[in-house]
Design a protein around this motif. Structure first.
Motif, PDB file in Angstrom:
ATOM      1  N   THR A  27     -13.872 -32.237  13.143  1.00 53.37           N
ATOM      2  CA  THR A  27     -14.549 -32.766  11.951  1.00 53.37           C
ATOM      3  C   THR A  27     -14.160 -31.973  10.708  1.00 53.37           C
ATOM      4  OG1 THR A  27     -16.439 -33.463  13.297  1.00 53.37           O
ATOM      5  CG2 THR A  27     -16.802 -33.267  10.926  1.00 53.37           C
ATOM      6  N   LEU A  28     -14.126 -30.661  10.823  1.00 56.61           N
ATOM      7  CA  LEU A  28     -13.752 -29.809   9.690  1.00 56.61           C
ATOM      8  C   LEU A  28     -12.292 -30.027   9.286  1.00 56.61           C
ATOM      9  CD1 LEU A  28     -15.519 -26.494  10.789  1.00 56.61           C
ATOM     10  CD2 LEU A  28     -16.249 -28.041   8.967  1.00 56.61           C
ATOM     11  N   PHE A  29     -11.411 -30.156  10.267  1.00 52.19           N
ATOM     12  CA  PHE A  29      -9.991 -30.377   9.968  1.00 52.19           C
ATOM     13  C   PHE A  29      -9.782 -31.711   9.245  1.00 52.19           C
ATOM     14  CE2 PHE A  29      -9.009 -27.700  13.954  1.00 52.19           C
ATOM     15  CZ  PHE A  29      -8.959 -26.540  13.203  1.00 52.19           C
ATOM     16  N   ARG A  30     -10.504 -32.736   9.693  1.00 50.17           N
ATOM     17  CA  ARG A  30     -10.380 -34.046   9.051  1.00 50.17           C
ATOM     18  C   ARG A  30     -10.892 -34.013   7.619  1.00 50.17           C
ATOM     19  NH1 ARG A  30     -12.683 -37.916  13.904  1.00 50.17           N
ATOM     20  NH2 ARG A  30     -10.671 -38.706  14.670  1.00 50.17           N
ATOM     21  N   THR A  31     -12.042 -33.360   7.419  1.00 47.57           N
ATOM     22  CA  THR A  31     -12.614 -33.267   6.076  1.00 47.57           C
ATOM     23  C   THR A  31     -11.694 -32.485   5.149  1.00 47.57           C
ATOM     24  OG1 THR A  31     -14.819 -33.273   7.085  1.00 47.57           O
ATOM     25  CG2 THR A  31     -14.681 -32.620   4.780  1.00 47.57           C
ATOM     26  N   ALA A  32     -11.127 -31.391   5.676  1.00 45.36           N
ATOM     27  CA  ALA A  32     -10.199 -30.582   4.876  1.00 45.36           C
ATOM     28  C   ALA A  32      -8.984 -31.409   4.481  1.00 45.36           C
ATOM     29  CB  ALA A  32      -9.768 -29.349   5.671  1.00 45.36           C
ATOM     30  N   TYR A  33      -8.503 -32.220   5.407  1.00 45.03           N
ATOM     31  CA  TYR A  33      -7.344 -33.066   5.104  1.00 45.03           C
ATOM     32  C   TYR A  33      -7.652 -34.011   3.947  1.00 45.03           C
ATOM     33  CZ  TYR A  33      -3.862 -36.750   5.466  1.00 45.03           C
ATOM     34  OH  TYR A  33      -2.882 -37.677   5.166  1.00 45.03           O
ATOM     35  N   SER A  34      -8.837 -34.611   3.968  1.00 42.70           N
ATOM     36  CA  SER A  34      -9.215 -35.550   2.891  1.00 42.70           C
ATOM     37  C   SER A  34      -9.220 -34.864   1.539  1.00 42.70           C
ATOM     38  CB  SER A  34     -10.605 -36.145   3.181  1.00 42.70           C
ATOM     39  OG  SER A  34     -10.607 -36.866   4.392  1.00 42.70           O
ATOM     40  N   HIS A  35      -9.800 -33.676   1.450  1.00 40.45           N
ATOM     41  CA  HIS A  35      -9.862 -32.942   0.180  1.00 40.45           C
ATOM     42  C   HIS A  35      -8.455 -32.540  -0.294  1.00 40.45           C
ATOM     43  CE1 HIS A  35     -14.174 -32.738  -0.117  1.00 40.45           C
ATOM     44  NE2 HIS A  35     -14.303 -32.174   1.075  1.00 40.45           N
ATOM     45  N   ILE A  36      -7.639 -32.035   0.639  1.00 38.00           N
ATOM     46  CA  ILE A  36      -6.289 -31.603   0.261  1.00 38.00           C
ATOM     47  C   ILE A  36      -5.446 -32.799  -0.168  1.00 38.00           C
ATOM     48  CG2 ILE A  36      -4.152 -30.546   1.111  1.00 38.00           C
ATOM     49  CD1 ILE A  36      -5.870 -28.823   2.963  1.00 38.00           C
ATOM     50  N   PHE A  37      -5.604 -33.919   0.534  1.00 37.88           N
ATOM     51  CA  PHE A  37      -4.840 -35.130   0.190  1.00 37.88           C
ATOM     52  C   PHE A  37      -5.175 -35.592  -1.236  1.00 37.88           C
ATOM     53  CE2 PHE A  37      -4.314 -39.722  -0.059  1.00 37.88           C
ATOM     54  CZ  PHE A  37      -3.020 -39.883   0.419  1.00 37.88           C
ATOM     55  N   ILE A  38      -6.452 -35.591  -1.567  1.00 40.32           N
ATOM     56  CA  ILE A  38      -6.871 -36.014  -2.911  1.00 40.32           C
ATOM     57  C   ILE A  38      -6.343 -35.057  -3.971  1.00 40.32           C
ATOM     58  CG2 ILE A  38      -8.883 -36.310  -4.425  1.00 40.32           C
ATOM     59  CD1 ILE A  38     -10.403 -37.308  -1.919  1.00 40.32           C
ATOM     60  N   LEU A  39      -6.444 -33.768  -3.710  1.00 39.16           N
ATOM     61  CA  LEU A  39      -5.937 -32.780  -4.667  1.00 39.16           C
ATOM     62  C   LEU A  39      -4.424 -32.893  -4.841  1.00 39.16           C
ATOM     63  CD1 LEU A  39      -8.073 -29.697  -3.592  1.00 39.16           C
ATOM     64  CD2 LEU A  39      -8.136 -30.794  -5.832  1.00 39.16           C
ATOM     65  N   ASN A  40      -3.721 -33.139  -3.758  1.00 39.42           N
ATOM     66  CA  ASN A  40      -2.268 -33.304  -3.842  1.00 39.42           C
ATOM     67  C   ASN A  40      -1.877 -34.529  -4.666  1.00 39.42           C
ATOM     68  OD1 ASN A  40      -1.595 -31.065  -2.369  1.00 39.42           O
ATOM     69  ND2 ASN A  40      -0.646 -32.157  -0.679  1.00 39.42           N
ATOM     70  N   ALA A  41      -2.613 -35.624  -4.457  1.00 39.63           N
ATOM     71  CA  ALA A  41      -2.230 -36.890  -5.071  1.00 39.63           C
ATOM     72  C   ALA A  41      -2.723 -37.031  -6.513  1.00 39.63           C
ATOM     73  CB  ALA A  41      -2.759 -38.045  -4.226  1.00 39.63           C
ATOM     74  N   LYS A  42      -3.908 -36.478  -6.811  1.00 44.63           N
ATOM     75  CA  LYS A  42      -4.549 -36.750  -8.100  1.00 44.63           C
ATOM     76  C   LYS A  42      -4.717 -35.508  -8.977  1.00 44.63           C
ATOM     77  CE  LYS A  42      -5.443 -41.088  -6.991  1.00 44.63           C
ATOM     78  NZ  LYS A  42      -4.829 -42.224  -7.721  1.00 44.63           N
ATOM     79  N   LYS A  43      -4.034 -34.450  -8.644  1.00 40.10           N
ATOM     80  CA  LYS A  43      -4.255 -33.182  -9.342  1.00 40.10           C
ATOM     81  C   LYS A  43      -4.078 -33.307 -10.854  1.00 40.10           C
ATOM     82  CE  LYS A  43      -1.142 -30.006  -9.359  1.00 40.10           C
ATOM     83  NZ  LYS A  43      -0.197 -28.913  -9.026  1.00 40.10           N
TER      84      LYS A  43
END
Length: 274
Positions: A230-246
């Protein structure tokens, strides 16, 4: 100029390979004791049923048992009714394919087909032979091989498919530790797709745990790994958003994602150190 000697790294012989060797040796030995015409069928069963986990071995054993039975029945019908007309053999294969599709067992077509062909062409059979005894001999030899494979795989250093789970857990924690920091300028995380694929593999192993017959024997705290998933999936979502929309993201929203990542990082490292 000093030339460096070329070194060749040879692969290790794994436990599955050793157990396959033991299983085939036992299949040959028992086939000779039981006076089967050939150890071929028992050794083939051992080879295919020696899988990397107990559940996979069991599933393969079921497939080969049912497939062998279907192939044996069709070959018996052929040998009793029209043994000299080899042009009827393709129709037997058609019948096997149709029956397996009818009972929704398509994964047994190959096993049933191979058994039917081997028996119908009377591999290693003399000119004069008892048809029923011949077919029964082949079927019994296959079932003996299946039993040997299950026995060897279960009692000789049972496979532990969950070692990979701990390796992935460590790798993904390292990825988060490396890419998540309190710096205001979030750096674009590299190898995010590789991290996503590891999450997928991590999840598959957890799902596999609930099917594995031998899972309790490994004393695995599955809830610990489920929480990490669950933590790994949540971390992926946050990192993906930061990577794409920074570039288009407000400071407050960016900080929101970074703070959540920091909390995940803290929890992962806290749990892993306990």
């Amino acid at each position: 100029m000093v030339k460096r000697a070329m070194t060749i790294k040879l692969p290790k012989i794994g436990m599955r390979s050793i157990k396959t060797l033991i299983g085939i040796f036992l299949a040959i030995l028992i086939s000779n004791i039981l006076k089967f015409d050939s150890p071929l069928y028992a050794t083939l069963a051992v080879f295919f049923c020696m899988q990397s986990s107990i559940i996979e071995s069991s599933e393969m054993a079921i497939k080969r048992s049912l497939g062998t039975t279907i192939g044996g029945i069709f070959s018996l019908i052929y040998l009793l009714l029209m043994p000299e007309n080899i042009y009827m053999i393709p129709f037997g294969i058609l019948g096997i394919i149709y029956l397996c599709n009818l009972i929704d067992k398509r994964d047994m077509i190959s096993t049933a087909g191979v058994v039917f062909l081997i028996i119908s062409f009377r591999i290693n059979a003399g000119k004069n032979f008892d048809t029923v005894a011949y077919v029964i001999d082949r079927l019994l030899a296959t079932f003996v091989g299946i039993i040997i494979a299950i026995f060897v795989n279960y009692y000789i250093k049972p496979p532990n498919p969950f070692e990979k789970l701990n390796e992935l857990n460590i790798e993904m924690i390292e990825f988060i530790n490396k890419n998540v920091s309190e710096e205001e300028n979030f750096r674009k995380a590299k190898n995010l797709e590789e991290y996503r694929l590891k999450i997928h593999e991590f999840r598959n192993i957890i799902e596999f745990y609930h099917k594995e017959i031998n899972s309790k024997r490994h004393n695995l705290d599955i809830k610990y790994y489920m929480r990490h998933l669950t933590l790994f999936r949540t971390a992926y979502s946050h990192i993906f958003i930061l990577n794409a929309k920074k570039e288009d993201m407000s400071i407050d929203i960016k900080q929101y994602h970074i703070e959540n990542l920091m909390n995940i990082k803290e929890e992962l490292n806290k749990v892993s150190c306990d």
